[in-house]
Enzyme design. Structure first.
Site, PDB file in Angstrom:
ATOM      1  N   GLY A 136       0.824  -1.195   0.000  1.00  0.00           N
ATOM      2  CA  GLY A 136       0.000   0.000   0.000  1.00  0.00           C
ATOM      3  C   GLY A 136       0.866   1.256   0.000  1.00  0.00           C
ATOM      4  O   GLY A 136       1.281   1.722  -1.031  1.00  0.00           O
ATOM      5  N   SER A 232       5.187  -5.339  -3.005  1.00  0.00           N
ATOM      6  CA  SER A 232       4.821  -3.943  -3.163  1.00  0.00           C
ATOM      7  C   SER A 232       5.462  -3.070  -2.083  1.00  0.00           C
ATOM      8  O   SER A 232       6.679  -3.133  -1.897  1.00  0.00           O
ATOM      9  CB  SER A 232       3.286  -3.819  -3.177  1.00  0.00           C
ATOM     10  OG  SER A 232       2.884  -2.563  -3.669  1.00  0.00           O
ATOM     11  N   TYR A 233       4.688  -2.266  -1.340  1.00  0.00           N
ATOM     12  CA  TYR A 233       5.283  -1.446  -0.281  1.00  0.00           C
ATOM     13  C   TYR A 233       5.855  -2.307   0.843  1.00  0.00           C
ATOM     14  O   TYR A 233       6.662  -1.820   1.648  1.00  0.00           O
ATOM     15  CB  TYR A 233       4.256  -0.451   0.279  1.00  0.00           C
ATOM     16  CG  TYR A 233       4.891   0.602   1.155  1.00  0.00           C
ATOM     17  CD1 TYR A 233       5.498   1.724   0.593  1.00  0.00           C
ATOM     18  CD2 TYR A 233       4.928   0.463   2.537  1.00  0.00           C
ATOM     19  CE1 TYR A 233       6.113   2.679   1.381  1.00  0.00           C
ATOM     20  CE2 TYR A 233       5.539   1.418   3.338  1.00  0.00           C
ATOM     21  CZ  TYR A 233       6.131   2.531   2.754  1.00  0.00           C
ATOM     22  OH  TYR A 233       6.749   3.474   3.542  1.00  0.00           O
ATOM     23  N   ASP A 422       4.930  -5.866 -14.784  1.00  0.00           N
ATOM     24  CA  ASP A 422       4.472  -4.848 -13.840  1.00  0.00           C
ATOM     25  C   ASP A 422       5.185  -3.542 -14.140  1.00  0.00           C
ATOM     26  O   ASP A 422       6.416  -3.493 -14.154  1.00  0.00           O
ATOM     27  CB  ASP A 422       4.782  -5.290 -12.410  1.00  0.00           C
ATOM     28  CG  ASP A 422       4.512  -4.198 -11.383  1.00  0.00           C
ATOM     29  OD1 ASP A 422       3.596  -3.387 -11.613  1.00  0.00           O
ATOM     30  OD2 ASP A 422       5.213  -4.174 -10.354  1.00  0.00           O
ATOM     31  N   HIS A 475       2.202  -7.187 -11.005  1.00  0.00           N
ATOM     32  CA  HIS A 475       2.600  -6.685  -9.692  1.00  0.00           C
ATOM     33  C   HIS A 475       2.381  -7.729  -8.602  1.00  0.00           C
ATOM     34  O   HIS A 475       3.189  -7.849  -7.686  1.00  0.00           O
ATOM     35  CB  HIS A 475       1.792  -5.422  -9.389  1.00  0.00           C
ATOM     36  CG  HIS A 475       2.261  -4.658  -8.191  1.00  0.00           C
ATOM     37  ND1 HIS A 475       3.479  -4.037  -8.140  1.00  0.00           N
ATOM     38  CD2 HIS A 475       1.660  -4.423  -6.995  1.00  0.00           C
ATOM     39  CE1 HIS A 475       3.619  -3.431  -6.966  1.00  0.00           C
ATOM     40  NE2 HIS A 475       2.534  -3.656  -6.259  1.00  0.00           N
TER      41      HIS A 475
END
Length: 497
Positions: A136, A232-233, A422, A475
Site C-alpha cells: 500500500g 509492493s510497499y 508490472d 505486480h
C-alpha cells in the site's frame, strides 16, 4: 479493479514527477488496490513535507520501544474457525485448520491487529511458518494475499462462495496473514488519532509485538523456521520488520526469540531514485510512451526542478498510454457491468480481472465476518481492500540499502523476485537497485524452470541475495502466474538457488 480513466492516469503521471527531500505523506484518494495505493503514496511524498524520516537501519536504532503484551486472555482454540468459512467447498472442511482473530499490540490506545492463519496441508508441525504482508501502505493481506494470491481459497463471481486454489502456498508452509497497520481491513484502534500516526516505524514495532504475542498464543510454532514474505510497499515493511526481529533477538530473552531464517519480496520498492528511474525506463522500453515524452521526463523531471512543467506533461502522457492496467500491462481490465446487472459470469479459464470486487463483497458479508471473528462493532466502516482511514503516513525512508547490507552481513536468506509485466514497481527498477548495492555475482544470469520444465523466468545469485524474474507476471506475481510463483517459493523454502 474499476477506475476512472482520467484519475488513473493522473496518478500514473504524478508518480514520476519531481522529488523533494522531506514530507508528511498524504495518501488519501481512491484506493482500489495496492498498486494504485502505492502510486498515490509515491506521488504524495514527492510534493509534500515529510515531518520525520524513519531510520534507514533499524538494526542499529536505539529506543525502538517497549514490547507490548497482549492482555485479551484469548487462546488458540478461541480463534479456531470450527465450521470453515461460508461458501467453502465441503470437500475441504476437514483437510487443514484455519484460525482468525486479534492480537492487541497497545493496551493504552487499544490497537488490535487482525490475522488469518492457515495451517499447512500436511504435517504442519514440520513445515515452516510464513508471515505474508501486502503493501500500500494500507492494503490488506487478507483480501489481497490470502483471497487473491496464495491462500487456500478464492472468491467466485457471486461474492458468496469460494473455490479451491490449486497452487495455495499452505501446501508447503503454514501461512499467517496480517492486516497491518491498525485501520487496515479488520484491524482497528480504540484511539482514532492512531490512524494519523501510522508510518513505517510504528508498523514495524506493532508487527513485532504482534508476532511475539501470536507465538504465545500458538506456542507449538515457536521453534518453526520463520520467514517473512510479501510484495509492493512491503518491500519496506519486510526488511524493516526483519531488522527489528533480529535486533530484539540479540537483546531479548530466549522466550521471545523468533527463529527468523529469511525474507522473500516480490515487486517491492527498494530505493526512491532507482525505483523512479526504473519506472520511466520501463514505460519507454515497453513502448508505452514516445521518445519525446521520455526525453522530457529524463531531462527535466528527475530532480526537484521544473515541477510545474512536469505536471503539465500529465495530459500528454495520459493520451499516449491509454486505459491499461499498469500493474499488468498486457492483462485484461475489469469492465463495468451493463446497466441492471449486479453479478458477473464466471470465467472458465485464465485471470479474472474483476476478482478483487468479489473479494470485497465476500468480506463484507455478516456471516463471513462472524466466521473470521471480526470485531465489526469496533469498525465504523466497511471492509476495504485498501484503507480509507489512513490518510497520512508519518515516516518513510528513501532507501532500504542500509538495512539490506546489515541483513546480508548477518546471513539472512534473501530472495527478491519481479513479475516482468508490472510497470508500477518494474523489474528494471529492482535491477538498478541491486546493481547500486555493488554485490558480487556468485552465479550469473540464467533461466529457471517450473514443474512443467518450461522457462519460468531468469535468476542471478549474488553474494547475499538471489534475484529472480517471473515471466508474464504482474505486480501480484502469485495471482498472475500461480504455478511459477509456487515453484519459486518451494525453491526458496528448500534453500535451493
Amino acid at each position: 479493479m474499476e477506475r476512472g480513466h482520467t484519475l488513473f492516469l493522473t496518478r500514473l503521471v504524478l508518480l514520476i514527477l519531481v522529488t523533494v527531500t522531506t514530507c508528511e505523506c498524504q495518501i488519501h484518494g481512491s484506493r482500489a488496490n495496492q498498486a494504485e495505493t502505492l502510486m498515490e503514496f509515491r506521488r504524495s511524498r514527492k510534493y509534500q513535507t515529510r515531518v520525520s524520516m524513519v531510520s534507514e537501519d533499524m538494526l542499529t536504532e536505539s529506543g525502538l520501544g517497549e514490547m507490548k503484551t497482549d492482555d485479551s486472555g484469548r487462546k488458540m482454540d478461541d480463534d479456531y474457525i470450527h465450521e470453515g468459512l461460508p461458501g467453502q467447498p465441503l470437500s475441504t472442511l476437514s483437510i487443514f485448520k484455519q484460525y482468525a482473530g486479534y492480537i492487541n499490540v497497545d493496551r493504552v490506545n487499544g490497537r488490535s491487529l487482525f490475522y488469518y492463519f492457515v495451517e499447512a496441508l500436511d504435517d504442519p508441525s514440520s513445515k515452516p511458518l510464513v508471515l505474508w504482508l501486502n503493501g500500500g501502505p494500507g492494503c490488506s493481506s487478507l483480501g489481497v494475499g490470502a483471497m487473491l494470491e496464495i491462500g487456500p481459497f478464492g472468491v467466485n463471481p457471486d461474492g458468496k462462495t469460494l473455490y479451491t486454489r490449486r497452487y495455495s502456498w499452505n501446501k508447503v508452509a503454514n501461512i499467517l496473514f496480517l492486516e497491518s497497520p491498525a485501520g487496515v481491513g479488520f484491524s482497528y484502534s480504540n484511539t482514532t488519532s492512531d490512524y494519523d500516526l501510522s508510518g513505517d516505524k510504528r508498523t514495524a514495532m506493532d508487527s513485532y509485538a504482534f508476532l511475539v504475542n501470536w507465538f504465545r498464543r500458538f506456542p507449538h510454532f515457536k521453534n518453526s523456521d520463520f520467514l517473512i514474505m510479501g510484495e509492493s510497499y512491503a518491500g519496506f515493511y519486510i526488511p524493516e520488520l526483519a531488522g527489528v526481529v533480529i535486533k530484539k533477538n540479540m537483546e531479548g530473552q530466549s522466550s521471545s526469540i523468533i527463529n527468523i531464517k529469511g525474507i522473500m519480496i516480490g515487486n517491492g520498492i527498494m530505493n526512491e531514485d532507482t525505483d523512479d528511474k526504473g519506472f520511466n525506463d520501463y514505460l519507454w522500453s515497453h513502448a508505452l510512451i514516445s521518445d519525446e515524452i521520455y526525453t522530457k521526463l529524463t531531462q527535466n523531471c528527475s530532480n526537484a526542478v521544473n515541477s510545474e512543467y512536469c505536471k503539465n506533461l500529465e495530459e500528454e502522457l495520459g493520451e499516449e498510454i491509454g486505459d491499461i492496467d499498469l500493474y499488468n500491462i498486457y492483462g485484461p481490465t475489469c469492465p463495468r457491468l451493463p446497466h441492471g446487472l449486479t453479478v458477473r459470469k464466471k470465467r472458465h479459464s485464465g485471470l479474472d480481472p474483476c476478482e478483487g470486487n468479489y473479494v470485497e463483497a465476500y468480506l463484507n458479508l455478516p456471516n463471513v465476518q462472524k466466521a473470521f471473528h471480526a470485531n465489526v462493532t469496533k469498525l465504523s466502516y466497511p471492509w476495504a481492500t485498501c484503507s480509507k482511514l489512513i490518510v497520512k503516513w508519518k515516516d518513510s525512508p528513501k532507501t532500504m540499502f542500509p538495512i539490506y547490507k546489515r541483513l546480508i552481513a548477518l546471513g539472512l536468506r534473501i530472495l527478491l523476485y519481479s513479475g516482468d509485466v508490472d510497470a508500477v514497481v518494474p523489474v528494471c527498477g529492482t535491477r538498478y537497485s541491486i546493481d547500486a548495492m555493488n554485490l558480487k555475482v556468485i552465479k550469473p544470469w540464467r533461466f529457471w524452470t517450473d514443474a512443467t520444465k518450461q522457462v519460468a523466468g531468469y535468476k542471478v545469485v549474488y553474494d547475499g541475495l538471489t534475484f529472480a524474474t517471473v515471466r508474464g507476471a504482474g505486480h501480484e506475481v502469485p495471482r498472475f502466474q500461480p504455478r511459477q510463483a509456487f515453484a519459486l517459493v518451494k525453491m526458496f523454502l528448500a534453500n535451493r538457488d
